[in-house]
Design a protein around this motif. Structure first.
Motif, short mmCIF file in Angstrom:
data_model
loop_
_atom_site.label_atom_id
_atom_site.label_comp_id
_atom_site.label_asym_id
_atom_site.label_seq_id
_atom_site.Cartn_x
_atom_site.Cartn_y
_atom_site.Cartn_z
N VAL A 22 -0.52 -0.79 9.73
CA VAL A 22 -0.45 -1.77 8.65
C VAL A 22 0.99 -1.86 8.17
O VAL A 22 1.60 -0.87 7.78
CB VAL A 22 -1.37 -1.35 7.48
N SER B 160 1.82 -5.46 2.57
CA SER B 160 1.06 -5.09 1.38
C SER B 160 -0.11 -6.05 1.17
O SER B 160 -0.19 -7.12 1.80
CB SER B 160 1.97 -5.11 0.15
N ASN B 161 -1.00 -5.69 0.27
CA ASN B 161 -2.12 -6.57 -0.04
C ASN B 161 -1.64 -7.90 -0.61
O ASN B 161 -2.19 -8.96 -0.31
CB ASN B 161 -3.06 -5.89 -1.03
N GLY C 43 -7.25 -2.44 2.90
CA GLY C 43 -5.89 -2.87 3.16
C GLY C 43 -5.88 -3.89 4.30
O GLY C 43 -6.93 -4.36 4.74
N SER D 139 -5.85 -3.73 7.37
CA SER D 139 -6.08 -2.96 8.61
C SER D 139 -6.22 -3.88 9.82
O SER D 139 -6.00 -3.44 10.96
CB SER D 139 -7.33 -2.10 8.45
N LEU E 54 -9.49 -6.47 1.10
CA LEU E 54 -8.13 -5.93 1.11
C LEU E 54 -8.02 -4.68 0.25
O LEU E 54 -7.35 -3.71 0.60
CB LEU E 54 -7.13 -6.98 0.63
N LYS E 55 -8.68 -4.71 -0.92
CA LYS E 55 -8.64 -3.55 -1.81
C LYS E 55 -9.34 -2.35 -1.19
O LYS E 55 -8.93 -1.21 -1.38
CB LYS E 55 -9.30 -3.91 -3.15
#
Length: 212
Positions: A122, A125-126, A59, A61, A55-56
């Motif tokens: 997207v 948020s993460n 994201g 995606s 995720l970092k």
């Protein structure tokens, strides 16, 4: 009278023995379940850690992926596991462990996409993605614990290659349901099949991490 007392004492002794046996069984079952839960939480944490790291990097995606594409991603990973199991070696420096982790995480993503629908960009948020991961992982492992109660740890007597074949079978069923626009007559839906694939992969990871 003495004979009757002897019978009563004998019956009491049998009852006491049965009660002790039952208490021992309950204790042993609780110990086994405690081990199972601890092992599940450990391998789940491995999968979640990788999910969070990706995720970092990228994201969420994967929000653009349709469920059918996720099914195909899981298919590719399961086929590679079976290929490695059959050939006994792999050319790429990633064994079946990483593929089982991938199936777990793609399966959770699949459940998220079935719930939210796919998008063209997207839109979360993460932190929201991780919260969704935890939500659907909790639902999936709750199903496993319920089934484990009914089947009494039967999965521990299975070989890892059997989990692979069962995942591939679930993929075939999922593709069939997807080709029928999600409609079934008596069978479980795509979400239930994703959950089963996740749990079979977690079984495999436990076997790899802790041995047979």
């Amino acid at each position: 009278m003495a004979e009757r007392r002897a019978e009563i004492c004998e019956d009491f002794a049998d009852t006491l023995h049965n009660v002790r046996s039952l208490l021992l069984f309950v204790k042993n079952y609780r110990d086994v379940m405690a081990d199972t839960i601890a092992q599940f939480e450990h391998v789940i944490s491995i999968c979640r850690e990788l999910f969070a790291k990706k995720l970092k990097d990228y994201g969420a995606s994967w929000r653009i992926l349709r469920p059918q594409s996720l099914t195909d991603q899981i298919f590719i990973k399961a086929k590679r596991i079976r290929s490695i199991e059959t050939k006994g070696e792999c050319k790429i420096d990633e064994g079946i462990r990483s593929e089982f982790i991938g199936i777990v995480n793609y399966g959770i993503i699949g459940l998220i996409q079935l719930s939210l629908g796919y998008t063209d960009s997207v839109d979360i948020s993460n932190d929201e993605a991780l919260a969704l991961y935890d939500k659907f992982m909790t639902e999936t492992k709750t199903l496993m614990y319920a089934k484990n109660h009914d089947y009494d740890e039967a999965w521990r007597g299975m070989r890892i290659s059997s989990y692979t074949d069962l995942i591939l079978t679930k993929i075939c069923r999922t593709k069939q349901i997807e080709d029928h626009d999600g409609q079934t007559l008596v069978s479980e839906g795509v979400d239930a099949n994703y959950m089963d694939m996740i749990n079979y992969s977690l079984f495999g990871l436990i076997k790899i991490e802790y041995g047979d």
